[in-house]
Design a protein around this motif. Structure first.
Motif, short mmCIF file in Angstrom:
data_model
loop_
_atom_site.label_atom_id
_atom_site.label_comp_id
_atom_site.label_asym_id
_atom_site.label_seq_id
_atom_site.Cartn_x
_atom_site.Cartn_y
_atom_site.Cartn_z
N HIS A 1 1.12 -0.64 -0.37
CA HIS A 1 0.10 0.02 -0.33
C HIS A 1 0.94 0.92 0.21
CE1 HIS A 1 -3.53 -2.02 1.31
NE2 HIS A 1 -2.76 -2.70 1.87
N GLU B 1 1.89 -0.03 4.54
CA GLU B 1 2.17 1.27 3.75
C GLU B 1 3.78 1.67 3.53
OE1 GLU B 1 -0.32 2.85 3.35
OE2 GLU B 1 -1.87 1.73 4.05
N HIS C 1 -1.94 -2.69 -3.41
CA HIS C 1 -4.03 -2.76 -2.89
C HIS C 1 -4.84 -2.34 -4.28
CE1 HIS C 1 -6.99 -0.44 -0.17
NE2 HIS C 1 -7.59 -1.48 -1.03
N HIS D 1 -8.84 1.13 -4.04
CA HIS D 1 -8.28 2.47 -3.79
C HIS D 1 -7.06 2.40 -4.97
CE1 HIS D 1 -8.44 3.34 0.82
NE2 HIS D 1 -10.05 3.03 0.39
N ASP E 1 -3.58 2.81 -4.54
CA ASP E 1 -2.58 2.77 -4.38
C ASP E 1 -1.81 0.67 -5.15
OD1 ASP E 1 -4.27 2.09 -2.70
OD2 ASP E 1 -2.53 1.34 -0.79
ZN ZN Z 1 -4.22 0.78 0.42
#
Ligand code: ZN
Length: 263
Positions: free
Chosen positions: A28, A119, A162, A174, A176
């Motif tokens: 992500h 992330e 993602h 999403h 990303d």
């Molecule tokens: Zn994400």
């Protein structure tokens, strides 16, 4: 890649205690312009190594980090900047904990049940230096996880972002990481190839013998024994002032030293 550990114990996700058998890694990116790890990651009073973590991460004085209750999201790790500006990774959940990162996809199932997640902290998405460092650290973290869990990063659905998860029906919609990687000419195929390069490189290194040129290059835990061998004239190196000693020999000398053979 520097890897710190700061488990987000106060996050409700962590409190569930649910585990998974990891079948992949989902990448992500945060979608907010703040590359600093401390935006998301902070120790609490009970976190092991709290002072050292605060020194490395820096303090979040906005109370908006993720180590608190009331959030409906939690990932296993972050990649971003430490307080000194260098890029590092932090583990924020046990790798086999069930994270809250993917939501539910059109198929009705969720990568939360199958994928380890991290992330990458976004900046303003224009800095090639930060992108390069974060991309590399993300590949190194993914490679480490693939190695640890015996995952093939090139197999279908294993290393995905993602948005890949959304297209596969196992994540919410999403964008990303396709809002960022393509700005620097990188796709998820490129990323998976980078993960393979890291894994190949590491297994090659294991086969290579390590040599230290001078006594000062020898790791501290071998230095006493190697120093004694030099002092006693047992180790002369290559004759031009260089030691060129292998790690294997350093280890052998250290064992001999423990037996008192070098005194
Ligand atoms: Zn994400």
């Amino acid at each position: 890649m520097k890897l710190l550990k700061c488990i987000l114990t106060e996050n409700d996700c962590c409190q569930t205690g649910r585990t998974i058998r990891p079948k992949g890694v989902m990448v992500h990116s945060t979608g907010a312009n703040n590359p600093l790890l401390r935006r998301y990651v902070q120790p609490v009073a009970a976190t092991p190594g709290r002072e050292e973590l605060l020194a490395q991460l820096g303090r979040n004085t906005n109370a908006n980090h993720w180590n608190r209750p009331g959030l409906n999201v939690c990932v296993h790790g972050f990649v971003g900047r430490l307080a000194d500006g260098t890029v590092a990774a932090v583990q924020t959940l046990p790798w086999n904990h069930r994270g809250w990162h993917a939501g539910t996809g059109a198929s009705g199932s969720s990568a939360n049940d199958t994928h380890i997640s991290f992330e990458i902290c976004e900046d303003d998405l224009t800095d090639p230096a930060y992108f390069g460092q974060a991309y590399r650290a993300a590949a190194e973290l993914t490679a480490m996880l693939c190695q640890q869990y015996g995952l093939d990063p090139l197999a279908d659905g294993v290393v995905i972002c993602h948005q890949d998860g959304y297209r596969r029906g196992v994540a919410s919609n999403h964008g990303d990481v396709y809002n960022w990687f393509p700005k620097f000419g990188r796709s998820m195929d490129d990323f998976r190839a980078e993960v393979v390069r890291v894994m190949d490189g590491e297994s090659q290194e294991e086969d290579e013998m390590i040599f230290y040129k001078n006594l000062s290059d020898v790791p501290e835990y071998y230095q006493a024994a190697v120093g004694k061998a030099v002092d006693r004239g047992a180790l002369n190196g290559t004759g031009d002032g260089e030691l060129n000693v292998s790690e294997d020999l350093c280890r052998t000398l250290t064992v001999l030293d423990r037996l008192g053979k070098l005194d």
